[in-house]
Design a protein around this motif. Structure first.
Motif, PDB file in Angstrom:
ATOM      1  N   GLU A  68       3.407  62.181  38.617  1.00  0.00           N
ATOM      2  CA  GLU A  68       4.407  61.309  39.125  1.00  0.00           C
ATOM      3  C   GLU A  68       5.749  61.922  38.902  1.00  0.00           C
ATOM      4  O   GLU A  68       6.695  61.762  39.674  1.00  0.00           O
ATOM      5  N   VAL A  69       5.832  62.525  37.732  1.00  0.00           N
ATOM      6  CA  VAL A  69       7.114  62.943  37.278  1.00  0.00           C
ATOM      7  C   VAL A  69       7.066  64.373  37.901  1.00  0.00           C
ATOM      8  O   VAL A  69       8.473  64.553  38.405  1.00  0.00           O
ATOM      9  N   GLN A  98       6.172  64.756  40.969  1.00  0.00           N
ATOM     10  CA  GLN A  98       6.646  64.363  42.353  1.00  0.00           C
ATOM     11  C   GLN A  98       8.061  64.045  42.579  1.00  0.00           C
ATOM     12  O   GLN A  98       8.808  64.266  43.337  1.00  0.00           O
ATOM     13  N   ARG A  99       8.558  63.144  41.636  1.00  0.00           N
ATOM     14  CA  ARG A  99       9.835  62.820  41.816  1.00  0.00           C
ATOM     15  C   ARG A  99      10.886  64.156  41.266  1.00  0.00           C
ATOM     16  O   ARG A  99      11.976  64.094  42.003  1.00  0.00           O
TER      17      ARG A  99
END
Length: 189
Positions: free
Chosen positions: A145-146, A148-149
């Motif tokens: 998710e990091v 992705q962000r």
């Protein structure tokens, strides 16, 4: 802790050490790393040595040393070294064989890949106990998710791609039996 000068004045002084007694990492009997640090050989105050053996197609994974500079000296075979310069954002690539050297400054990403059937190099560090930060550890510990962000990649797809990296690699690629164990006999994710 005794200083090097205390050790040099000791009546039981020993200035010899067998690196085979200190294996840092072993992938198999042809791809392994031996080490000699101040922990094994106290007279080495600000020096460490790693003896690296690789066969064709094997690599010491991308890594960096937060506390030490590294000088790699080719003993046998041929290898490609890559060093990423964080100041210029350049990837510096060198094809080296004996008696050539490659220098990796402290904190700079680098890796080595064997081009020949038998490669041996000596990695010399200016620290009594060099630390190593492995790319495999970064890839498996930073949540998808990091990525992705920050980079706009699909977190689910990235998680699936990175799933086989479930431990520190050090010397890659994984053996075929290790790959089957990690991703299944079909080789599919």
């Amino acid at each position: 802790m005794h200083s090097a000068s205390d050790l040099l004045n000791s009546p039981s002084l020993n200035l010899s050490y067998d690196l085979k007694s200190s294996v840092y990492h072993q992938k198999n009997n042809q791809n392994y790393i031996l080490q000699q640090t101040a922990e094994q050989f106290p007279v080495l105050e600000n020096l460490s040595v790693f003896d690296v053996y690789l066969t064709k197609g094997n690599s010491v994974e991308t890594h960096w040393h937060p506390n030490a500079n590294e000088l790699a000296y080719m003993i046998e075979g041929e290898a490609e070294f890559a060093v990423f310069n964080p100041n210029t954002k350049q990837l510096l690539r060198y094809r080296v064989k004996p008696p050539q050297t490659v220098y990796a400054p402290m904190g700079w990403f680098h890796w080595a890949s064997s081009i020949s059937d038998r490669t041996q190099l000596i990695a010399i560090f200016d620290h009594k106990s060099p630390e190593i930060a492995l790319m495999s550890d970064v890839l498996r510990k930073v949540p998808p998710e990091v990525f992705q962000r920050i980079y706009g990649v699909n977190a689910d797809q990235l998680a699936e791609v990175l799933k086989p990296i479930n431990r520190s690699v050090i010397i890659g690629p994984p053996s075929q039996t290790d790959i089957r164990w990690r991703i299944g006999d079909q080789g599919n994710f």
